[in-house]
Motif scaffolding. Structure first.
Motif, short mmCIF file in Angstrom:
data_model
loop_
_atom_site.label_atom_id
_atom_site.label_comp_id
_atom_site.label_asym_id
_atom_site.label_seq_id
_atom_site.Cartn_x
_atom_site.Cartn_y
_atom_site.Cartn_z
N ARG A 137 0.82 -1.22 0.00
CA ARG A 137 0.00 0.00 0.00
C ARG A 137 0.85 1.27 0.00
O ARG A 137 0.36 2.34 -0.30
CB ARG A 137 -0.94 0.01 1.21
CG ARG A 137 -1.96 -1.11 1.18
CD ARG A 137 -2.91 -0.96 -0.02
NE ARG A 137 -3.72 -2.15 -0.22
CZ ARG A 137 -3.57 -3.00 -1.22
NH1 ARG A 137 -2.64 -2.80 -2.13
NH2 ARG A 137 -4.35 -4.06 -1.34
N SER A 138 2.14 1.13 0.37
CA SER A 138 3.06 2.27 0.31
C SER A 138 4.47 1.75 0.11
O SER A 138 4.76 0.58 0.38
CB SER A 138 2.98 3.11 1.58
OG SER A 138 3.47 2.40 2.70
N VAL A 139 5.33 2.62 -0.38
CA VAL A 139 6.73 2.27 -0.58
C VAL A 139 7.59 3.43 -0.10
O VAL A 139 7.22 4.60 -0.28
CB VAL A 139 7.03 1.93 -2.06
CG1 VAL A 139 6.82 3.13 -2.96
CG2 VAL A 139 8.43 1.36 -2.22
N THR A 140 8.70 3.10 0.55
CA THR A 140 9.65 4.11 0.98
C THR A 140 10.90 3.98 0.13
O THR A 140 11.53 2.93 0.10
CB THR A 140 9.99 3.96 2.47
OG1 THR A 140 8.79 4.09 3.23
CG2 THR A 140 10.99 5.02 2.91
N LEU A 141 11.22 5.05 -0.59
CA LEU A 141 12.42 5.11 -1.41
C LEU A 141 13.51 5.81 -0.60
O LEU A 141 13.26 6.87 -0.01
CB LEU A 141 12.18 5.86 -2.71
CG LEU A 141 11.58 5.05 -3.84
CD1 LEU A 141 10.15 4.66 -3.55
CD2 LEU A 141 11.68 5.79 -5.14
N HIS A 142 14.69 5.21 -0.58
CA HIS A 142 15.84 5.79 0.11
C HIS A 142 16.79 6.28 -0.97
O HIS A 142 17.41 5.48 -1.66
CB HIS A 142 16.51 4.75 1.00
CG HIS A 142 15.61 4.24 2.07
ND1 HIS A 142 15.47 4.85 3.30
CD2 HIS A 142 14.75 3.19 2.08
CE1 HIS A 142 14.59 4.19 4.02
NE2 HIS A 142 14.13 3.18 3.30
N PHE B 147 5.75 7.00 -0.43
CA PHE B 147 4.69 7.28 -1.39
C PHE B 147 3.59 6.22 -1.28
O PHE B 147 3.89 5.04 -1.12
CB PHE B 147 5.24 7.26 -2.83
CG PHE B 147 6.29 8.28 -3.07
CD1 PHE B 147 5.96 9.59 -3.40
CD2 PHE B 147 7.63 7.94 -2.96
CE1 PHE B 147 6.93 10.54 -3.62
CE2 PHE B 147 8.62 8.88 -3.19
CZ PHE B 147 8.27 10.19 -3.51
N PRO B 148 2.34 6.64 -1.40
CA PRO B 148 1.25 5.65 -1.42
C PRO B 148 1.24 4.90 -2.75
O PRO B 148 1.68 5.43 -3.77
CB PRO B 148 -0.01 6.52 -1.28
CG PRO B 148 0.38 7.86 -1.82
CD PRO B 148 1.85 8.01 -1.53
N LEU B 149 0.77 3.67 -2.71
CA LEU B 149 0.63 2.86 -3.92
C LEU B 149 -0.84 2.59 -4.14
O LEU B 149 -1.57 2.31 -3.18
CB LEU B 149 1.38 1.53 -3.77
CG LEU B 149 2.88 1.65 -3.61
CD1 LEU B 149 3.47 0.30 -3.24
CD2 LEU B 149 3.52 2.19 -4.88
N GLU B 150 -1.29 2.66 -5.37
CA GLU B 150 -2.68 2.37 -5.68
C GLU B 150 -2.90 0.89 -5.66
O GLU B 150 -2.06 0.10 -6.09
CB GLU B 150 -3.03 2.97 -7.05
CG GLU B 150 -2.98 4.48 -7.07
CD GLU B 150 -3.41 5.04 -8.39
OE1 GLU B 150 -4.13 4.35 -9.14
OE2 GLU B 150 -3.02 6.18 -8.69
N ALA B 151 -4.07 0.48 -5.20
CA ALA B 151 -4.40 -0.95 -5.10
C ALA B 151 -4.34 -1.67 -6.44
O ALA B 151 -4.05 -2.84 -6.52
CB ALA B 151 -5.78 -1.13 -4.48
N ALA B 152 -4.57 -0.94 -7.54
CA ALA B 152 -4.60 -1.55 -8.88
C ALA B 152 -3.19 -1.80 -9.41
O ALA B 152 -3.01 -2.54 -10.37
CB ALA B 152 -5.35 -0.65 -9.85
N ALA B 153 -2.14 -1.19 -8.79
CA ALA B 153 -0.78 -1.37 -9.29
C ALA B 153 -0.30 -2.78 -9.01
O ALA B 153 -0.73 -3.43 -8.08
CB ALA B 153 0.17 -0.36 -8.63
N GLY B 154 0.67 -3.23 -9.82
CA GLY B 154 1.30 -4.50 -9.58
C GLY B 154 0.88 -5.52 -10.56
O GLY B 154 1.26 -6.59 -10.63
#
Length: 126
Positions: free
Chosen positions: A98-103, A119-126
């Protein structure tokens, strides 16, 4: 957009955007003033040795999946006032995330610093 002072306060990082596809996730950024354009150990146009800055990205989502740096691109902005670029990680987001942290890692040859952006991730992604 998010703004962060980086590289000992010599530059300002602006996160311009974040995008996902099924194959990758991509961070778009701007660094002001522009990064030195010379390669490591080469003299720049002004005749001095400014540190060359390397950028890399790592990512981890909210369910523990890791993503690998898959490169990027950068260059001088059209008006010459900044460096514009993007960095990617692979694969694209997993369906359960549901979210990803980029370093974002910046290294100028002597100093390394890391800045995290979630950043939030949309449920439809992937």
């Amino acid at each position: 957009m998010k703004n962060v002072s980086v590289l000992g306060g010599r530059h300002e990082l602006t996160v311009e955007g974040f995008a996902t596809t099924t194959e990758h996730m991509e961070l778009h950024y701007r660094l002001t003033p522009p990064l030195p354009q010379s390669e490591p150990d080469e003299e720049n146009k002004a005749g001095n040795h400014e540190p060359y800055v390397f950028l890399a990205v790592e990512a981890l989502d909210d369910v523990g999946n890791e993503y690998l740096d898959s490169g990027g691109a950068f260059g001088l902005s059209p008006d010459g006032s900044s460096t514009e670029g993007s960095l990617s990680v692979q694969p694209g987001p997993y369906a359960d995330a549901r979210s990803v942290t980029l370093h974002l890692i910046l290294f100028d040859g002597t100093h390394e610093e890391t800045h995290a952006f979630t950043f939030p991730l949309e449920a439809a992604a992937g």
